[in-house]
Motif scaffolding. Structure first.
Motif, PDB file in Angstrom:
ATOM      1  N   GLN A 176       0.953  -1.311  -0.062  1.00 33.89           N
ATOM      2  CA  GLN A 176       0.112  -0.107   0.001  1.00 33.89           C
ATOM      3  C   GLN A 176       0.783   1.100   0.026  1.00 33.89           C
ATOM      4  O   GLN A 176       1.993   0.941   0.599  1.00 33.89           O
ATOM      5  N   PHE A 222      -4.339   6.766   1.356  1.00 38.86           N
ATOM      6  CA  PHE A 222      -3.854   5.431   1.514  1.00 38.86           C
ATOM      7  C   PHE A 222      -4.602   4.257   0.539  1.00 38.86           C
ATOM      8  O   PHE A 222      -5.657   4.447   0.648  1.00 38.86           O
ATOM      9  N   GLN A 232      -6.459  -3.910   4.635  1.00 34.23           N
ATOM     10  CA  GLN A 232      -5.688  -3.169   5.951  1.00 34.23           C
ATOM     11  C   GLN A 232      -6.768  -2.658   6.792  1.00 34.23           C
ATOM     12  O   GLN A 232      -7.805  -2.306   6.317  1.00 34.23           O
ATOM     13  N   VAL A 277      -7.358   0.537   9.578  1.00 37.83           N
ATOM     14  CA  VAL A 277      -7.095   1.848  10.385  1.00 37.83           C
ATOM     15  C   VAL A 277      -7.380   1.547  11.610  1.00 37.83           C
ATOM     16  O   VAL A 277      -8.774   1.387  12.076  1.00 37.83           O
ATOM     17  N   PHE A 324      -1.816   2.067  10.630  1.00 38.13           N
ATOM     18  CA  PHE A 324      -2.432   1.449   9.338  1.00 38.13           C
ATOM     19  C   PHE A 324      -1.684   0.174   9.273  1.00 38.13           C
ATOM     20  O   PHE A 324      -0.467   0.017   9.302  1.00 38.13           O
ATOM     21  N   GLU A 325      -2.193  -0.949   9.261  1.00 37.36           N
ATOM     22  CA  GLU A 325      -1.656  -2.471   9.022  1.00 37.36           C
ATOM     23  C   GLU A 325      -2.489  -3.434   8.719  1.00 37.36           C
ATOM     24  O   GLU A 325      -3.720  -3.145   8.547  1.00 37.36           O
TER      25      GLU A 325
END
Lengths: 121, 121
Positions: free
Chosen positions: A30, A98, B30, B32, B98-99
């Motif tokens: 990302q 993002f 992903q 947040v 973020f991950e």
């Protein structure tokens, strides 16, 4: 070890063009992109990618086919894949994006605003 | 159409515990996450996931084995997979993470700070 922090203010201060996102970070395929908006973008959609818009400074709106959402500083929205949208910034607005590394700014549309290569900042 | 914006301030105002990330958004696999930090976390690493920390309010530092990086409001850092780190917040600090959806807060470590289920906010 190469782990450096990024100041959003410092990066934004070096951006002088509108609708030209720069890559400020990358993780898990990302990208974190920084973009200054002013004026109207084009209607488009991303077939396979969700897109997050976070307002860092100013305000702008995203037009959808059935409604308009205003975004203020410290607010974000996730536009799901396949949903047509059109960002509009009446005044200059600084946003953090993002999205996957592969996302093209104009999605399914190819016109004079399409960018084929993004620079890092 | 279900596309709603999120106010970071409003979400953070509802968080009352430290070191307990809440899910505020999800895109492309992903997440947040919003987390309030105060005190010391544990040394850990994520084997397969890069992790982004963005300071929304306050400041904190991330200790690495070879250096310490202080992060102020509006600054972010990407901690690459496999890199040991330990977040420390001397004062309360509000951060956005973020991950990947799969990332566990304590990474390779399983202790009393490990969370096996995150709530949405």
């Amino acid at each position: 070890m190469h782990v450096n922090k990024v100041s959003l203010s410092e990066k934004f201060s070096r951006i002088t063009e509108y609708w030209k996102p720069y890559i400020a970070g990358e993780l898990n395929g990302q990208m974190v992109k920084l973009d200054k908006l002013k004026g109207e973008f084009v209607w488009h959609q991303h077939e396979d990618e969700d897109e997050l818009f976070l307002v860092f400074k100013g305000r702008f709106c995203i037009e959808f086919r059935d409604k308009t959402v205003w975004l203020e500083e410290g607010e974000f929205i996730v536009v799901p894949r396949g949903v047509e949208h059109k960002p509009v910034a009446k005044e200059e607005c600084w946003i953090v994006l993002f999205e996957p590394a592969s996302t093209r700014n104009t999605g399914n549309v190819d016109n004079q605003m399409t960018l084929h290569h993004l620079e890092r900042i």
